[in-house]
Design an enzyme around this catalytic site. Structure first.
Site, PDB file in Angstrom:
ATOM      1  N   ILE A 128       0.297 -21.058 -51.957  1.00 40.52           N
ATOM      2  CA  ILE A 128      -0.466 -20.206 -51.779  1.00 40.52           C
ATOM      3  C   ILE A 128      -0.447 -19.414 -50.484  1.00 40.52           C
ATOM      4  CG2 ILE A 128      -2.804 -19.084 -51.736  1.00 40.52           C
ATOM      5  CD1 ILE A 128      -1.766 -19.950 -54.696  1.00 40.52           C
ATOM      6  N   ARG A 167      -2.371 -13.818 -43.775  1.00 37.75           N
ATOM      7  CA  ARG A 167      -3.559 -13.284 -44.720  1.00 37.75           C
ATOM      8  C   ARG A 167      -3.750 -11.719 -44.441  1.00 37.75           C
ATOM      9  NH1 ARG A 167      -7.895 -17.757 -44.814  1.00 37.75           N
ATOM     10  NH2 ARG A 167      -8.570 -16.456 -46.806  1.00 37.75           N
ATOM     11  N   ASP A 196      -7.400 -24.872 -52.008  1.00 38.61           N
ATOM     12  CA  ASP A 196      -8.466 -25.578 -51.033  1.00 38.61           C
ATOM     13  C   ASP A 196      -8.871 -26.975 -51.399  1.00 38.61           C
ATOM     14  OD1 ASP A 196     -10.448 -22.622 -51.288  1.00 38.61           O
ATOM     15  OD2 ASP A 196      -8.812 -23.045 -50.223  1.00 38.61           O
ATOM     16  N   LYS A 244     -19.584 -21.563 -51.842  1.00 39.29           N
ATOM     17  CA  LYS A 244     -19.292 -20.625 -50.689  1.00 39.29           C
ATOM     18  C   LYS A 244     -18.587 -19.573 -50.989  1.00 39.29           C
ATOM     19  CE  LYS A 244     -16.029 -21.381 -47.379  1.00 39.29           C
ATOM     20  NZ  LYS A 244     -15.209 -20.321 -47.264  1.00 39.29           N
ATOM     21  N   ASN A 245     -17.513 -19.620 -51.890  1.00 35.83           N
ATOM     22  CA  ASN A 245     -16.840 -18.587 -52.324  1.00 35.83           C
ATOM     23  C   ASN A 245     -17.221 -17.725 -53.234  1.00 35.83           C
ATOM     24  OD1 ASN A 245     -15.246 -19.400 -50.190  1.00 35.83           O
ATOM     25  ND2 ASN A 245     -13.603 -20.241 -51.324  1.00 35.83           N
ATOM     26  N   CYS A 266      -5.364 -16.234 -39.653  1.00 37.48           N
ATOM     27  CA  CYS A 266      -6.092 -17.263 -39.146  1.00 37.48           C
ATOM     28  C   CYS A 266      -5.143 -18.596 -39.379  1.00 37.48           C
ATOM     29  CB  CYS A 266      -7.232 -17.736 -40.255  1.00 37.48           C
ATOM     30  SG  CYS A 266      -6.943 -18.192 -41.846  1.00 37.48           S
ATOM     31  N   ARG A 308     -18.471 -24.331 -41.510  1.00 38.94           N
ATOM     32  CA  ARG A 308     -18.557 -23.071 -42.137  1.00 38.94           C
ATOM     33  C   ARG A 308     -18.530 -23.110 -43.635  1.00 38.94           C
ATOM     34  NH1 ARG A 308     -13.573 -19.519 -40.351  1.00 38.94           N
ATOM     35  NH2 ARG A 308     -14.624 -18.439 -42.151  1.00 38.94           N
ATOM     36  N   ARG A 348     -12.970 -13.879 -42.313  1.00 40.04           N
ATOM     37  CA  ARG A 348     -12.163 -12.952 -42.836  1.00 40.04           C
ATOM     38  C   ARG A 348     -12.992 -12.334 -44.015  1.00 40.04           C
ATOM     39  NH1 ARG A 348      -8.834 -13.405 -45.039  1.00 40.04           N
ATOM     40  NH2 ARG A 348      -7.132 -12.000 -44.049  1.00 40.04           N
TER      41      ARG A 348
HETATM   42  C1  EPZ Z   1      -9.899 -16.912 -50.918  1.00 42.69           C
HETATM   43  O1  EPZ Z   1      -9.140 -16.180 -49.991  1.00 42.69           O
HETATM   44  C2  EPZ Z   1     -10.820 -18.053 -50.629  1.00 42.69           C
HETATM   45  N1  EPZ Z   1     -11.709 -17.427 -49.663  1.00 42.69           N
HETATM   46  C3  EPZ Z   1      -9.933 -18.905 -49.969  1.00 42.69           C
HETATM   47  O2  EPZ Z   1     -10.774 -20.124 -49.468  1.00 42.69           O
HETATM   48  C4  EPZ Z   1      -8.844 -19.305 -50.842  1.00 42.69           C
HETATM   49  O3  EPZ Z   1      -8.093 -20.377 -50.290  1.00 42.69           O
HETATM   50  C5  EPZ Z   1      -8.086 -18.324 -51.294  1.00 42.69           C
HETATM   51  O4  EPZ Z   1      -8.963 -17.549 -52.003  1.00 42.69           O
HETATM   52  C6  EPZ Z   1      -7.024 -18.556 -52.680  1.00 42.69           C
HETATM   53  O5  EPZ Z   1      -7.969 -19.458 -53.652  1.00 42.69           O
HETATM   54  C7  EPZ Z   1     -12.884 -16.690 -49.924  1.00 42.69           C
HETATM   55  O6  EPZ Z   1     -12.958 -16.599 -51.339  1.00 42.69           O
HETATM   56  C8  EPZ Z   1     -13.909 -16.347 -49.181  1.00 42.69           C
HETATM   57  P1  EPZ Z   1      -6.259 -14.664 -51.636  1.00 42.69           P
HETATM   58  P2  EPZ Z   1      -8.411 -14.853 -50.053  1.00 42.69           P
HETATM   59  O7  EPZ Z   1      -6.364 -12.896 -51.465  1.00 42.69           O
HETATM   60  O8  EPZ Z   1      -9.195 -13.935 -50.885  1.00 42.69           O
HETATM   61  C9  EPZ Z   1      -2.114 -13.196 -49.876  1.00 42.69           C
HETATM   62  C10 EPZ Z   1     -11.652 -21.909 -48.111  1.00 42.69           C
HETATM   63  O9  EPZ Z   1     -11.100 -22.731 -47.525  1.00 42.69           O
HETATM   64  N2  EPZ Z   1      -2.464 -12.070 -49.918  1.00 42.69           N
HETATM   65  O10 EPZ Z   1      -6.169 -15.092 -52.958  1.00 42.69           O
HETATM   66  O11 EPZ Z   1      -8.158 -14.361 -48.598  1.00 42.69           O
HETATM   67  C11 EPZ Z   1      -2.610 -14.455 -48.952  1.00 42.69           C
HETATM   68  O12 EPZ Z   1      -2.126 -14.064 -47.592  1.00 42.69           O
HETATM   69  C12 EPZ Z   1     -10.844 -20.431 -48.149  1.00 42.69           C
HETATM   70  O13 EPZ Z   1     -12.837 -21.662 -48.729  1.00 42.69           O
HETATM   71  C13 EPZ Z   1      -1.685 -10.789 -49.399  1.00 42.69           C
HETATM   72  O14 EPZ Z   1      -0.472 -10.915 -49.259  1.00 42.69           O
HETATM   73  O15 EPZ Z   1      -6.986 -15.262 -50.698  1.00 42.69           O
HETATM   74  C14 EPZ Z   1      -2.303 -15.574 -49.550  1.00 42.69           C
HETATM   75  O16 EPZ Z   1      -0.904 -16.098 -49.008  1.00 42.69           O
HETATM   76  C15 EPZ Z   1      -9.495 -20.490 -47.255  1.00 42.69           C
HETATM   77  N3  EPZ Z   1      -2.097  -9.646 -49.422  1.00 42.69           N
HETATM   78  C16 EPZ Z   1      -2.396 -15.420 -51.027  1.00 42.69           C
HETATM   79  O17 EPZ Z   1      -2.155 -13.781 -51.093  1.00 42.69           O
HETATM   80  C17 EPZ Z   1      -3.420  -9.245 -49.916  1.00 42.69           C
HETATM   81  O18 EPZ Z   1      -4.061  -8.110 -49.969  1.00 42.69           O
HETATM   82  C18 EPZ Z   1      -3.796 -15.431 -51.681  1.00 42.69           C
HETATM   83  O19 EPZ Z   1      -4.848 -15.094 -50.884  1.00 42.69           O
HETATM   84  C19 EPZ Z   1      -4.337 -10.439 -50.093  1.00 42.69           C
HETATM   85  C20 EPZ Z   1      -3.743 -11.818 -50.208  1.00 42.69           C
END
Ligand code: EPZ
Length: 417
Positions: free
Chosen positions: A326, A120, A304, A22-23, A115, A396, A91
């Site tokens: 995370i 996020r 995840d 999915k990701n 969420c 989802r 998102r």
């Molecule tokens: C991706 O989300 C995945 N989603 C998530 O999977 C996964 O948990 C996550 O990466 C971490 O591996 C998809 O790929 C569609 P991040 P993403 O940016 O990109 C903070 C699932 O269950 N952050 O790596 O949103 C954020 O809040 C989903 O399939 C900022 O502060 O994750 C988090 O605490 C859930 N500012 C951390 O960084 C930003 O601009 C990591 O987020 C971006 C992120």
């Protein structure tokens, strides 16, 4: 509202086909915005999030043709807005920001709200685009981005690892003028999959699979055909299902090299994982024992998989300390598991799990995608019946979960409620 009913206690035995990730599929679909030519994606999973992204691409003017597990994308961008009513559902919609801005010089994307698992923010996405010359204005809950002429290559050093920010800026950089370096980039296999597809589309990317990506911008990208990488989180989830039921399951199409820390941790806990030509054979022959885990960016233990592993540890011998580094709120499965007889105490970012001999079935509530599948795993092992409510979260990210489990002997059915 759909719910899933499980009667536990039956060891799983049989084959489970693993779908496309999915990701990886979501950013790859967004990459379809980078060219007017046709991008053909195969091994696409049948998930609600994929349909949401397809609706968003159509909104931008991209023709989306679904043919079984193949998606064909192509066409001109006729609308640069990603509306709130689509973005609020998923998102990952924010991943259209970089491609639309790079293609047509402007984009208006609804700020994705928080969420269940955390606030996020997308500040790293926006700061990176500003470094590439974009003007970003937030108003009425929307990101208004524009750039005069083309985006410019830049050296972007991420203060911490972000999967989405790496993907958004990687895609934008492919069409920027000049060289972009993404330092401290995320290294998840889904990002390497996206980069390989972009390269097939004519992008010039070096450092794939490392935390430093160097992109030489080109004037345009062309079409390509790409098969989506198998889903390592679906793989880990069903490995936990085999382990928690004391069964033996072959995960068809799964790749051990993407399971890294998950395979190491499961093996330490007493789970046997063997590579076979068709995929991975996962068995649990003896007892499970408690093993600590801390979530980290790839190649560390994936966030995840945190909820699923916690369920496994809830019936292991001994104790396990599970730390979530995370997301700030990713323990919502804990109260539900404790209602099923688990003994889990949360202290800030850590949860101590003391194994119990068995869980007992109960009606439980799903809250986010991975928490909901962890409740299904708990139901598979629990004595009696478990009803997992609000399974739209599950749909989802997991294709036909009750069918895949029932095919391995689980007593599980979807109840339209
Ligand atoms: C991706 O989300 C995945 N989603 C998530 O999977 C996964 O948990 C996550 O990466 C971490 O591996 C998809 O790929 C569609 P991040 P993403 O940016 O990109 C903070 C699932 O269950 N952050 O790596 O949103 C954020 O809040 C989903 O399939 C900022 O502060 O994750 C988090 O605490 C859930 N500012 C951390 O960084 C930003 O601009 C990591 O987020 C971006 C992120």
């Amino acid at each position: 509202m759909d719910r899933i009913r499980i009667r536990g206690g039956r060891p799983l035995s049989g084959d489970i086909p693993i779908g496309g990730a999915k990701n990886a599929a979501l950013p790859l679909m967004a990459a379809g915005l980078l060219t007017e030519d046709r991008l053909e994606l195969s091994n696409v999973p049948a998930l609600a999030d994929i349909e949401t992204m397809a609706a968003l691409l159509s909104q931008h003017g991209i023709a989306v043709e679904a043919d079984g597990r193949v998606l064909r994308l192509g066409g001109r961008i006729t609308d640069t807005e990603a509306p709130y009513d689509i973005v609020r559902k998923m998102r990952a919609s924010v991943l259209v920001l970089g491609p639309v801005l790079a293609r047509v010089g402007e984009a208006r994307v609804s700020l994705p709200g928080g969420c269940a698992i955390g606030t996020r923010p997308v500040d790293l996405h926006l700061k990176g685009l500003e470094q590439m010359g974009a003007e970003i204005r937030l108003d009425a809950g929307y990101i208004n981005a524009s750039v005069r002429g083309r985006l410019r290559g830049a050296t972007i050093v991420f203060p911490f690892v972000s999967v989405g920010a790496t993907e958004n800026l990687l895609m934008a950089a492919c069409l920027a003028d000049g060289r972009t370096v993404l330092a401290n980039a995320a290294r998840e296999p889904e990002i390497a999959d996206l980069a390989l597809c972009l390269r097939a589309m004519g992008a010039q990317i070096e450092g794939i699979g490392t935390d430093r990506l160097t992109i030489e911008g080109v004037d345009r990208l062309h079409g390509a055909r790409h098969a989506i990488v198998p889903d390592r989180i679906e793989t880990g989830t069903y490995a936990c299902a085999a382990a928690i039921t004391g069964g033996s399951v072959r995960l068809l199409g799964a790749r051990l090299e993407h399971l890294g820390a998950v395979a190491r941790t499961l093996r330490e806990a007493g789970v046997e994982i063997t590579e076979e030509p068709a995929g991975l054979l996962v068995r649990r022959l003896n007892g499970l024992h408690g093993v600590d885990a801390m979530t980290e960016p790839y190649p560390g233990f994936p966030t995840d998989m945190q909820a699923q592993f916690m369920v496994l540890m809830s019936v292991a011998e001994g104790a396990a300390m599970i730390t979530e580094t995370i997301f700030e709120n990713r323990f919502m499965h804990v109260p539900e598991l404790n209602r099923m007889g688990a003994r889990i105490n949360v202290h800030g970012a850590s949860a101590i799990v003391r194994g119990v001999p068995a869980l007992s079935g109960a009606p439980v509530m799903a809250t986010d995608l991975r928490a909901s599948v962890s409740l299904v795993l708990a139901g598979l092992a629990a004595r009696g019946e478990t009803v997992v409510n609000r399974v739209y979260h599950l749909d989802r990210g997991y294709e036909a979960v009750e069918r895949k489990l029932a095919a391995c002997g689980a007593d599980v059915e979807r109840d339209p409620g």
